[in-house]
Design an enzyme around this catalytic site. Structure first.
Site, PDB file in Angstrom:
ATOM      1  N   VAL A  43      17.780 -31.521 -77.738  1.00  0.00           N
ATOM      2  CA  VAL A  43      18.276 -30.850 -78.931  1.00  0.00           C
ATOM      3  C   VAL A  43      17.309 -29.755 -79.396  1.00  0.00           C
ATOM      4  O   VAL A  43      17.708 -28.812 -80.091  1.00  0.00           O
ATOM      5  CB  VAL A  43      18.502 -31.887 -80.059  1.00  0.00           C
ATOM      6  CG1 VAL A  43      17.168 -32.465 -80.542  1.00  0.00           C
ATOM      7  CG2 VAL A  43      19.293 -31.311 -81.222  1.00  0.00           C
ATOM      8  N   LYS A  44      16.049 -29.852 -78.999  1.00  0.00           N
ATOM      9  CA  LYS A  44      15.019 -28.942 -79.489  1.00  0.00           C
ATOM     10  C   LYS A  44      15.180 -27.514 -78.964  1.00  0.00           C
ATOM     11  O   LYS A  44      14.577 -26.586 -79.505  1.00  0.00           O
ATOM     12  CB  LYS A  44      13.630 -29.465 -79.117  1.00  0.00           C
ATOM     13  CG  LYS A  44      13.297 -30.839 -79.687  1.00  0.00           C
ATOM     14  CD  LYS A  44      13.160 -30.821 -81.193  1.00  0.00           C
ATOM     15  CE  LYS A  44      12.615 -32.141 -81.725  1.00  0.00           C
ATOM     16  NZ  LYS A  44      12.398 -32.104 -83.178  1.00  0.00           N
ATOM     17  N   ASP A  45      15.975 -27.331 -77.920  1.00  0.00           N
ATOM     18  CA  ASP A  45      16.218 -25.967 -77.426  1.00  0.00           C
ATOM     19  C   ASP A  45      16.775 -25.080 -78.526  1.00  0.00           C
ATOM     20  O   ASP A  45      16.445 -23.890 -78.619  1.00  0.00           O
ATOM     21  CB  ASP A  45      17.218 -25.987 -76.263  1.00  0.00           C
ATOM     22  CG  ASP A  45      16.639 -26.580 -74.993  1.00  0.00           C
ATOM     23  OD1 ASP A  45      15.461 -26.991 -75.008  1.00  0.00           O
ATOM     24  OD2 ASP A  45      17.368 -26.647 -73.987  1.00  0.00           O
TER      25      ASP A  45
END
Length: 453
Positions: A43-45
């Site tokens: 999700v950090k992208d």
């Protein structure tokens, strides 16, 4: 032709997948937002791109600059992808509790990785918060990302993740459940969803050793709640600015063991290979089941890929060492089966006390059976030897027979673990197991404790 101009254009629009077997006891529709479909597998992208683009726009990040960030690994991966495409250098500061896979992956995509100790205060100069800030001050043309307090983090999820979930559920979502670390995901998604429908409940998953749950419920930042934990990606010993507690309806805490066990269950029962925080989310979801009704639509977010935990939660030896592997330990043979290859260390009656002490040091053991030509005749442990030494400084040169205690009890392989446990007393710290081939093995209190599930 249908193609993306670079890998960054593939971020987002991750699938929503119905969960079945693992949530069978929940009377509601449970959907997983599977963020491992992002190119950096987490999700950090999403927020990595947003933070960098915002920093470029206002001049904090200049061409050819160095990006510096403290990360549990996933944000570093997202930043690395952007840094490659946009031509920046990257230094990732990571704590030593993070998986080796995460560190190796960061190096593989060109990041310099600096490893810091986990068990230090955030203000300690060795902490990954402090080291990140120091490196940023020392490195020319650098930018310290600070995902915890960088509001572009939560804004990315307000602009992207929240709208995706709303659209994918056709606005029917009633609950959003997610692990909380920096707070960007829960706050950004929560803000968007509550603007669409204030009745949507936002639940955060916390871990033991983190301050979030108690702070949310009492407003007290309790330092006694802070201690080392194994679960990766959720929980904090600080209060990041990205955590908007006013948007969160409640927290539930999940143990390290439950998070690890359910990480494996997701793969085995749903064929979705995701990471440690996903396991925590599913166990937390089950702990909250009384909050859900049959008509509810519950969305749980799976943060990252299981590939980053192959050496940890997906490794039997790692799980077994921590007592996380769900094995049925009922007999003496179950306790010793994983170290049967180790030789039983003994000392003879006529050997010197110094020999026993040297053996304890060499093999890192605390109890040793004493033998003579007839078999087991006594025992020594480090407590007895210490007392003997206090009473007589010359005890090291005395024969073992002068200081030994009673021999350890001997049980058969099939002896129930309950019976073995009763043999441990103040006077007795070990039990011997007859292997029925002329050899014996030892069970200590540590072995018994390690078998407790």
């Amino acid at each position: 032709m249908d193609f993306s101009n670079n890998i960054l254009e593939t971020i987002g629009n991750t699938p929503l997948v119905k969960l079945n077997k693992i949530v069978a006891e929940i009377d509601a529709l449970v959907l997983a937002k599977v963020e491992t479909f992002n190119p950096g597998n987490s999700v950090k992208d999403r927020m990595a791109v947003k933070m960098i683009e915002d920093a470029e726009a206002d001049g904090r990040l200049k061409p050819g600059g160095t990006i510096i960030e403290g990360t549990s690994g996933n944000t570093g991966m997202g930043l690395a992808l952007v840094a490659i495409i946009k031509g920046y250098k990257l230094i990732c500061v990571i704590s030593d509790k993070q998986s080796k896979e995460k560190m190796d992956i960061l190096r593989a995509v060109g990041a310099k990785v600096v490893v810091c100790p986990t068990d230090v205060e955030p203000t300690d100069p060795r902490s990954y918060y402090s080291v990140s800030k120091r490196l940023a001050s020392e490195t020319p043309n650098s930018w310290y990302v600070n995902q915890y307090d960088n509001m572009s983090n939560s804004l990315a999820h307000y602009e992207q993740t929240g709208p995706e979930i709303w659209k994918q559920t056709d606005g029917k979502i009633t609950h959003f459940v997610v692990g909380v670390g920096t707070g960007g995901t829960i706050s950004g998604v929560g803000k968007y969803l509550k603007e669409k429908n204030p009745n949507i409940k936002i639940w955060g998953i916390d871990t033991y050793g983190s301050v979030f749950k108690k702070y949310h419920e009492t407003g007290i930042f309790d330092e006694n709640e802070i201690y080392s934990y194994i679960t990766e990606g959720i929980g904090e010993d600080i209060l990041p600015k990205n955590v908007d507690f006013s948007l969160i309806d409640g927290f539930t805490k999940v143990t390290d063991k439950d998070a690890a066990v359910y990480t494996r269950k997701i793969a085995l029962e749903e064929a979705i290979f995701v990471g440690n925080s996903a396991g925590a989310c599913i166990k937390g979801l089950l702990q909250l089941k009384e909050h859900f009704k049959p008509e509810d639509v519950v969305v749980v977010l799976f943060h990252d890929s299981g590939s980053r935990y192959v050496g940890k939660m997906f490794n039997d030896d790692w799980m077994r060492e921590r007592g996380f592997l769900e094995e049925n330990v009922t007999k003496a043979e179950d306790v010793i089966k994983d170290h049967l290859d180790k030789q039983l260390i003994v000392v003879r009656t006529e050997e010197l006390v110094s020999h026993a002490i040297e053996r304890m040091r060499k093999y890192k053991i605390s109890q040793i059976p004493v033998v003579d030509i007839n078999g087991f005749v006594g025992s020594v442990d480090e407590t007895d030897l210490f007392r003997s030494y206090v009473a007589d400084k010359n005890v090291a040169e005395k024969p073992i027979k002068e200081v030994m205690g009673k021999p350890f009890p001997i049980v058969k392989l099939g002896t129930p673990i309950e019976e073995v446990s009763k043999l441990f007393t103040k006077e007795n710290d070990a039990v011997l197991v007859d292997l029925e081939n002329g050899n014996h093995h030892i069970i200590t209190k540590y072995d018994i404790i390690g078998s407790i599930k």
